[in-house]
Scaffold this motif. Structure first.
Motif, PDB file in Angstrom:
ATOM      1  N   PRO A   1      -9.434  19.722 -13.260  1.00 39.61           N
ATOM      2  CA  PRO A   1     -10.790  19.070 -13.104  1.00 39.61           C
ATOM      3  C   PRO A   1     -10.560  17.412 -13.401  1.00 39.61           C
ATOM      4  N   ARG A   2      -9.583  17.239 -14.169  1.00 40.71           N
ATOM      5  CA  ARG A   2      -9.400  15.742 -14.547  1.00 40.71           C
ATOM      6  C   ARG A   2      -7.952  15.073 -14.022  1.00 40.71           C
ATOM      7  N   PHE A   3      -7.095  15.897 -13.592  1.00 41.51           N
ATOM      8  CA  PHE A   3      -5.734  15.306 -13.390  1.00 41.51           C
ATOM      9  C   PHE A   3      -5.598  14.105 -12.669  1.00 41.51           C
ATOM     10  N   HIS A   4      -6.348  14.283 -11.269  1.00 34.60           N
ATOM     11  CA  HIS A   4      -6.320  13.129 -10.452  1.00 34.60           C
ATOM     12  C   HIS A   4      -6.819  12.023 -11.134  1.00 34.60           C
ATOM     13  N   ASN A   5      -7.889  11.985 -11.574  1.00 37.94           N
ATOM     14  CA  ASN A   5      -8.529  10.660 -12.037  1.00 37.94           C
ATOM     15  C   ASN A   5      -7.728  10.151 -13.315  1.00 37.94           C
ATOM     16  N   LEU A   6      -7.220  10.891 -14.113  1.00 41.13           N
ATOM     17  CA  LEU A   6      -6.343  10.585 -15.266  1.00 41.13           C
ATOM     18  C   LEU A   6      -5.307   9.809 -14.896  1.00 41.13           C
ATOM     19  N   MET A   7      -4.572  10.515 -13.909  1.00 38.45           N
ATOM     20  CA  MET A   7      -3.283   9.951 -13.284  1.00 38.45           C
ATOM     21  C   MET A   7      -3.595   8.694 -12.601  1.00 38.45           C
TER      22      MET A   7
ATOM     23  N   LEU B   1      -3.607   8.383  -4.080  1.00 41.33           N
ATOM     24  CA  LEU B   1      -3.178   9.978  -4.466  1.00 41.33           C
ATOM     25  C   LEU B   1      -3.661  10.637  -3.377  1.00 41.33           C
ATOM     26  N   SER B   2      -3.027  11.416  -2.420  1.00 36.99           N
ATOM     27  CA  SER B   2      -3.581  12.197  -1.454  1.00 36.99           C
ATOM     28  C   SER B   2      -3.036  13.636  -1.589  1.00 36.99           C
ATOM     29  N   LEU B   3      -4.123  14.826  -1.501  1.00 30.21           N
ATOM     30  CA  LEU B   3      -3.537  15.891  -1.621  1.00 30.21           C
ATOM     31  C   LEU B   3      -2.946  16.322  -0.455  1.00 30.21           C
ATOM     32  N   SER B   4      -1.958  17.068  -0.326  1.00 28.30           N
ATOM     33  CA  SER B   4      -1.027  17.267   0.951  1.00 28.30           C
ATOM     34  C   SER B   4      -1.207  18.655   0.992  1.00 28.30           C
ATOM     35  N   HIS B   5      -1.590  19.108   2.194  1.00 30.03           N
ATOM     36  CA  HIS B   5      -2.034  20.555   2.619  1.00 30.03           C
ATOM     37  C   HIS B   5      -0.653  21.222   3.068  1.00 30.03           C
ATOM     38  N   ASP B   6      -0.381  22.111   2.411  1.00 27.33           N
ATOM     39  CA  ASP B   6       0.644  23.185   3.146  1.00 27.33           C
ATOM     40  C   ASP B   6       1.980  22.530   3.003  1.00 27.33           C
ATOM     41  N   GLY B   7       2.425  21.679   2.225  1.00 26.96           N
ATOM     42  CA  GLY B   7       3.713  20.720   2.288  1.00 26.96           C
ATOM     43  C   GLY B   7       4.947  21.968   2.583  1.00 26.96           C
ATOM     44  N   SER B   8       4.747  23.125   2.023  1.00 26.56           N
ATOM     45  CA  SER B   8       6.157  23.676   2.117  1.00 26.56           C
ATOM     46  C   SER B   8       6.133  24.488   3.185  1.00 26.56           C
ATOM     47  N   GLY B   9       5.161  24.749   3.899  1.00 27.55           N
ATOM     48  CA  GLY B   9       5.070  25.561   5.189  1.00 27.55           C
ATOM     49  C   GLY B   9       5.143  24.365   6.363  1.00 27.55           C
ATOM     50  N   LYS B  10       4.024  23.626   6.555  1.00 29.05           N
ATOM     51  CA  LYS B  10       3.923  22.432   7.712  1.00 29.05           C
ATOM     52  C   LYS B  10       5.331  21.485   7.192  1.00 29.05           C
ATOM     53  N   GLY B  11       5.404  21.371   6.181  1.00 28.92           N
ATOM     54  CA  GLY B  11       6.464  20.090   5.619  1.00 28.92           C
ATOM     55  C   GLY B  11       7.806  20.552   6.235  1.00 28.92           C
ATOM     56  N   ALA B  12       8.241  21.879   5.892  1.00 28.50           N
ATOM     57  CA  ALA B  12       9.536  22.554   6.046  1.00 28.50           C
ATOM     58  C   ALA B  12       9.656  22.517   7.800  1.00 28.50           C
ATOM     59  N   ALA B  13       8.634  22.935   8.265  1.00 30.45           N
ATOM     60  CA  ALA B  13       8.763  22.980   9.951  1.00 30.45           C
ATOM     61  C   ALA B  13       8.948  21.662  10.570  1.00 30.45           C
ATOM     62  N   LEU B  14       8.086  20.695   9.948  1.00 30.96           N
ATOM     63  CA  LEU B  14       8.217  19.282  10.250  1.00 30.96           C
ATOM     64  C   LEU B  14       9.765  18.917  10.045  1.00 30.96           C
TER      65      LEU B  14
ATOM     66  N   ASP C   1       0.885  -1.038   0.077  1.00 26.44           N
ATOM     67  CA  ASP C   1       0.116   0.088   0.053  1.00 26.44           C
ATOM     68  C   ASP C   1       0.982   1.244   0.072  1.00 26.44           C
ATOM     69  N   MET C   2       0.774   2.162  -1.070  1.00 27.76           N
ATOM     70  CA  MET C   2       1.475   3.314  -1.210  1.00 27.76           C
ATOM     71  C   MET C   2       0.616   4.269  -1.032  1.00 27.76           C
ATOM     72  N   THR C   3       0.824   5.361  -0.512  1.00 26.01           N
ATOM     73  CA  THR C   3       0.405   6.729  -0.426  1.00 26.01           C
ATOM     74  C   THR C   3       1.226   7.580  -1.224  1.00 26.01           C
ATOM     75  N   ILE C   4       0.661   8.501  -2.125  1.00 26.53           N
ATOM     76  CA  ILE C   4       1.615   9.302  -2.672  1.00 26.53           C
ATOM     77  C   ILE C   4       1.088  10.625  -2.193  1.00 26.53           C
ATOM     78  N   ALA C   5       1.823  11.655  -1.543  1.00 27.03           N
ATOM     79  CA  ALA C   5       1.370  13.148  -1.239  1.00 27.03           C
ATOM     80  C   ALA C   5       1.721  14.057  -2.597  1.00 27.03           C
ATOM     81  N   VAL C   6       0.538  14.747  -3.057  1.00 27.04           N
ATOM     82  CA  VAL C   6       0.782  15.619  -4.023  1.00 27.04           C
ATOM     83  C   VAL C   6       0.274  16.825  -3.685  1.00 27.04           C
ATOM     84  N   ASP C   7       0.965  18.018  -4.337  1.00 31.24           N
ATOM     85  CA  ASP C   7       0.719  19.314  -3.923  1.00 31.24           C
ATOM     86  C   ASP C   7       0.821  20.072  -5.274  1.00 31.24           C
ATOM     87  N   GLY C   8       0.340  21.168  -5.232  1.00 28.41           N
ATOM     88  CA  GLY C   8       0.465  21.982  -6.571  1.00 28.41           C
ATOM     89  C   GLY C   8      -0.799  22.359  -7.103  1.00 28.41           C
TER      90      GLY C   8
END
Ligand code: ADP
Ligand code: MG
Length: 483
Positions: free
Chosen positions: A415-421, A437-450, A401-408
């Motif tokens: 409207p179709r990018f997620h489904n097409l991928m 595929l899971s939308l990652s929230h504020d990776g650049s902020g929260k991720g950098a702090a983490l 089982d793999m989760t891919i974090a996606v942002d941008g």
């Protein structure tokens, strides 16, 4: 004469098809991409071949994903795309509080000198610290710097090259943390220590991994396109002896910098005349070939080039004025692609609004249909190419089982990018491997702090195990980190 008319129509559609068929690629073409990409990744990971490899596969020095115990008050910076942001991130287990402010980086600074750029950033941090009344706080900073860097430590990263819209003189080859720390000293009185520099893909992964143990891949679909993943240290030939420490797990996040895939010509079999033209007129010709086929900085322009070609061939907008904005480089934004593809009926409300904005006159419903068709082809190729990249990583990691974090914004708003991928990844991964595929929230902020928090946790752990005196260490002064 209905029959003659339909014969004419048919030829017109056949003609249009001949100008866009390069965007329609077979499953085997994407499998070829995967094989090439995997080989390039392996080259990038090996010590003897990394120098000549297009995909640099940079080890990031991020050795551990967050475990939920991270606490404290951090500054984060997000530089490397459309917006520049300063963030204050307060971590308390799974509770995360973020305050942020977006600042403008004027074009003259993006294309100016490194000193001007880092002074500008330091000024923004200085203002932010005063506005939030943090002058007397010791602030560890996580810096999301989304350009290819050769890292020599978690807080030491030499810029390999500028990409996207940036080209500041005197920065390539230099340690960007040192440049920023010096600028902070020159321009502010605040107590900021840069403890980690990550790119946005790594931040995105860290942010999502905070709440999902299966997450080991991060993907950016924004201004640029890039991916990172957790790799076993034994596979990283570029990891220097002595950089390993006992208390770290034998793993490291690899920043692939796969946007440069194809720079050696290996993707030429699938590039269209439009990709070549876009590249010629870009600020970095012959560079970032995969990125230029996928990301938000370029997708709208590819669509525009196709529309211009069709129009010159008298297959589209036959009565439009050739001076309108459509014929100007850069005027067709990638957000238009999302808007146009969101039209679901024959009224083409969004498409018409875009064409009005571009001052195209006298267009027909037929034209709207063609415009939407071109958008769907260009965005599907982008989504499928990104999917082929992800499938390569999923197969390599070979986990159930793999989760891919996606942002941008491209992923977020198209409207179709997620489904097409998802569709294409399913087709390309080994049977039995599940993914999300899971939308990652504020990776650049929260991720950098983490990342900063994890680094302080490991730093503390090291000091505890080696019995070092903590002394003036930031980690013990301002934050409590559970080891
Ligand atoms: P960055 O990658 O710079 O951090 P974003 O994730 O916001 O920033 O991505 C910006 C890119 O996304 C721009 O190239 C822009 O063209 C594109 N973009 C913005 N809005 C949309 C949209 N609604 N649909 C598709 N692409 C978009
Ligand atoms: Mg971003």
């Amino acid at each position: 004469m209905p029959s003659t008319r339909s014969a004419e129509q048919l030829t017109k559609y056949e003609k249009i098809e001949s100008f866009v068929k390069g965007f329609k690629l077979s499953g085997s073409a994407y499998k070829r991409v995967m094989a090439l990409l995997h080989q390039e990744m392996i080259n990038g990971l090996k010590h003897h071949s990394q120098g000549g490899a297009d995909i640099k596969m940079f080890p990031t020095f991020v050795r551990s994903l967050p475990d939920g115990s991270e606490c404290g008050e951090f500054l984060a910076l997000d530089l490397g795309g459309t917006n520049f942001r300063v963030l204050l991130v307060r971590l308390q287990g799974h509770d995360v509080e973020i305050q942020s402010k977006t600042y403008l980086i004027p074009q003259r600074i993006m294309l100016g000198t490194g000193i001007q750029l880092f002074d500008h950033i330091a000024d923004c941090i200085g203002k932010f610290v005063v506005e939030h009344d943090l002058q007397n706080h010791q602030l560890p900073l996580g810096f999301t710097f989304s350009f290819p860097c050769q890292q020599e430590g978690l807080a030491k990263a030499r810029l390999s090259k500028w990409t996207k819209g940036f080209r500041c003189e005197g920065v390539v080859g230099k340690d960007i943390c040192q440049l920023l720390q010096e600028a902070l000293q020159r321009r502010t009185n605040c107590h900021v220590e840069i403890v980690a520099v990550v790119n946005d893909a790594v931040g995105t992964l860290m942010s999502a991994a905070h709440g999902d143990r299966n997450c080991e891949i991060g993907l950016i679909l924004g201004t640029g396109c890039n991916a990172c993943y957790m790799e076993g240290l034994d596979n990283v030939g570029t990891w220097k002896h002595g950089e390993d420490q006992d208390h770290h797990p034998r793993q490291v996040i690899i920043n692939t910098e796969w946007g440069a895939f194809g720079d050696n010509g290996c993707l030429d079999f699938m590039r269209t005349e439009y990709d070549h033209e876009l590249d010629t007129f870009s600020i970095n010709p012959a560079k970032q070939i995969m990125e230029k086929m996928i990301s938000g900085m370029y997708m709208g322009e590819i669509v525009r080039l196709v529309l211009v070609r069709l129009s010159h061939e008298n297959l589209l907008f036959t009565s439009a004025d050739r001076d309108c904005n459509l014929f100007e480089r850069g005027r067709f934004y990638t957000k238009y692609v999302s808007e146009i593809e969101s039209d679901t009926d024959e009224f083409f409300r969004n498409t018409k609004q875009v064409l009005d904005e571009l001052q195209v006159e006298n267009y027909t419903t037929e034209d709207c249909k063609v415009v939407k068709y071109v958008c769907t082809l260009v965005s599907a190729r982008a989504a499928f190419l990104a999917a082929a990249g992800l499938a390569t990583l999923i197969n390599r990691l070979n986990k159930q089982d793999m989760t891919i974090a996606v942002d941008g914004s491209l992923y977020r708003f198209h409207p179709r990018f997620h489904n097409l991928m998802c569709l294409k990844i399913k087709e390309l991964v080994k049977p039995g491997l599940k993914f999300k595929l899971s939308l990652s929230h504020d990776g650049s902020g929260k991720g950098a702090a983490l990342t900063a928090a994890v680094s302080l946790r490991l730093r503390n752990l090291k000091m505890t195990t080696s019995g070092e005196e903590n002394g003036k260490n930031l980690a013990t002064q301002t934050i409590s980190v559970k080891a």
